[in-house]
Design an enzyme around this catalytic site. Structure first.
Site, PDB file in Angstrom:
ATOM      1  N   GLY A   1       0.855  -1.329   0.062  1.00 17.11           N
ATOM      2  CA  GLY A   1       0.025  -0.070  -0.096  1.00 17.11           C
ATOM      3  C   GLY A   1       0.863   1.120  -0.049  1.00 17.11           C
TER       4      GLY A   1
ATOM      5  N   HIS B   1      31.652  12.524  37.703  1.00 13.83           N
ATOM      6  CA  HIS B   1      30.820  13.688  37.489  1.00 13.83           C
ATOM      7  C   HIS B   1      31.475  14.306  36.215  1.00 13.83           C
ATOM      8  CE1 HIS B   1      31.937  14.015  41.486  1.00 13.83           C
ATOM      9  NE2 HIS B   1      33.258  14.463  40.967  1.00 13.83           N
TER      10      HIS B   1
ATOM     11  N   TYR C   1      39.385  13.964  18.855  1.00 11.04           N
ATOM     12  CA  TYR C   1      39.111  14.464  17.307  1.00 11.04           C
ATOM     13  C   TYR C   1      40.178  15.329  16.870  1.00 11.04           C
ATOM     14  CZ  TYR C   1      36.460  15.425  13.017  1.00 11.04           C
ATOM     15  OH  TYR C   1      36.185  15.508  11.719  1.00 11.04           O
TER      16      TYR C   1
ATOM     17  N   SER D   1      41.252  16.647  38.561  1.00  9.68           N
ATOM     18  CA  SER D   1      40.090  17.416  37.804  1.00  9.68           C
ATOM     19  C   SER D   1      40.568  18.367  36.885  1.00  9.68           C
ATOM     20  CB  SER D   1      39.338  18.315  38.950  1.00  9.68           C
ATOM     21  OG  SER D   1      38.603  17.483  40.117  1.00  9.68           O
TER      22      SER D   1
END
EC number: 2.7.7.23
Length: 429
Positions: free
Chosen positions: A11, A336, A360, A378
């Site tokens: 259809g 985190h 990248y 960190s």
């Protein structure tokens, strides 16, 4: 008794309002034609699909996943309608199960029940809450008398709420005998498969009505019905996994793809989305996390974490606002606000807040490899390709662009400068 299966998928599907063919519209990340083919091949090894609109596109997807499918093409110009779809179909087995390609919710067990009846012609019917434009089924003395298409139904027939589900089981020899007798003498000038009931009745064939569930056998014609069907399928998917022992908190807020797998004791919190062929093993997925085509084993993820494709986590903690992509983490803590892409991180390593693997270079991706028992302070950036050996400390605020040897402390910070009393010189006169 062996069965050949024919799926009608030729259809135009104009009401779906999409450049993508209707049968390729997705429910739970899998096109509806693939859902029905999975059930079909579980019942028979002789499965055919009738196509026409965007035939090449639909055929490509079908054969990618079900290469044994026989593809037929309907001549819509000369043989329109559901019966026209059967021209050229040659079943290999004693009977034929005819299905619709826009009916992805049908369960294998329901089809098995339909096939369990030995009448020469079985018709799936349901009691419709709102019959709408369904074909009406007239039943007398437990036998189907006729099917009336909505376009051709009179006022009295439109009051009937027993409707045709569009699924048939028919003796192959009977089908071959009756199919050439179907004409297009109707309002739409189409060849209706429903006319086979009238022709069978004229030959005193017993036509068995098999009542089925309306929701399960719903056909999808537009985007609204697509959303209803997906919601229905989501409920079934989550019900299945809960019965296997998975805990869902507020399950109506979660999305689980059709090919997702859970193993062992798993817990999924609210607003979680798990996609593709993800596999969750003895793990906890916390609120508002997204997992795509990844494996999570004996780990906890989230809240608000994102695992993009090809992540493999084992005995690992991924906290809030951590994004991973193509990452293998074994016994790692990343609590985190970090991006870990195209990397391998080994056991005992702690990833500090704000850590980024810079993978990248504007042309291609590069890999970061971090060994065992590494402490990453960190606000660290790893400029890939780079390798960090075992038992290394990376000082906070470092940009790491060279390999770091085992046991070393790596520090890379700009020199400090402090101007005494500068505040007072700037703001006070």
């Amino acid at each position: 008794m062996k069965t050949s299966i024919l799926i009608l998928a030729a259809g135009l599907g104009t009401r779906i309002k999409s450049q993508k063919p209707k049968v390729l519209q997705e429910l739970c990340q899998k096109s509806m034609i693939l859902h029905i083919l999975k059930k079909a091949f579980a019942l028979s090894d002789d499965v055919s699909v009738v196509l026409s609109h965007q035939k090449e596109r639909v055929e490509k997807e079908i054969l990618e996943y079900f290469p044994k499918t026989q593809i037929l093409e309907q001549d819509l110009q000369n043989y329109p309608g559901t019966a026209g779809a059967l021209s050229g179909f040659e079943p290999k087995n004693e009977r034929v199960l005819i299905l619709c390609g826009d009916m992805p919710l049908v369960e294998q067990t329901s089809l098995e029940a339909l096939l369990g009846n030995n009448a020469k012609l079985n018709l799936a019917v349901f009691k419709a809450r709102d019959p709408k434009s369904y074909g009406r089924v007239v039943i007398k003395n437990d036998s189907v008398e006729k099917i009336v298409e909505f376009k051709d139904a009179n006022t009295q027939e439109k009051e009937i709420n027993t409707c045709n589900a569009g699924v048939y089981v028919i003796d192959s020899r009977l089908l071959k005998e009756l199919l050439p007798l179907i004409d297009n003498n109707n309002a739409a000038k189409e060849y209706y498969l429903t006319d086979i009931v009238k022709l069978a009745k004229e030959k005193d064939v017993m036509i068995k009505a098999v009542f089925v569930d309306e929701d399960e056998f719903m056909g999808i014609n537009d985007k609204f019905e697509l959303s209803i069907a997906e919601n229905f399928m989501q409920k079934k998917i989550k019900k299945y996994w809960m019965q296997q022992g998975v805990i869902f908190h507020l399950p109506q807020s979660t999305f689980i793809g059709a090919d997702v797998e859970f193993v062992g004791e798993c817990e999924v919190y609210e607003n979680v989305r798990i996609e593709g062929k993800s596999k969750i093993i003895n793990s906890i997925i916390k609120s508002s996390s997204v997992i795509e085509n990844s494996i999570v084993e004996n780990s906890d993820v989230g809240p608000l974490a994102h695992l993009r494709p090809n992540c493999e986590l084992k005995n690992t903690h991924i906290g809030n606002f951590v994004e991973c992509k193509n990452a293998k983490l074994n016994t790692v803590k990343a609590g985190h606000l970090s991006y870990l892409g195209d990397c391998e991180i080994d056991s005992g390593t702690n990833i500090g807040c704000g850590t980024i693997t810079c993978n990248y270079d504007g042309v291609k991706k590069h890999k970061t490899i971090i060994g065992k028992n590494v402490f990453v302070g960190s606000d660290t950036q790893f400029i890939a390709p780079v390798k960090i050996e075992d038992e290394v400390i990376i000082a906070a605020g470092s940009t790491v662009s060279i390999n770091v040897e085992k046991g070393a402390l790596f520090i890379n910070r700009a020199g400090h400068k402090m101007i005494k009393d500068y505040y007072y010189k700037k703001f006070q006169k």
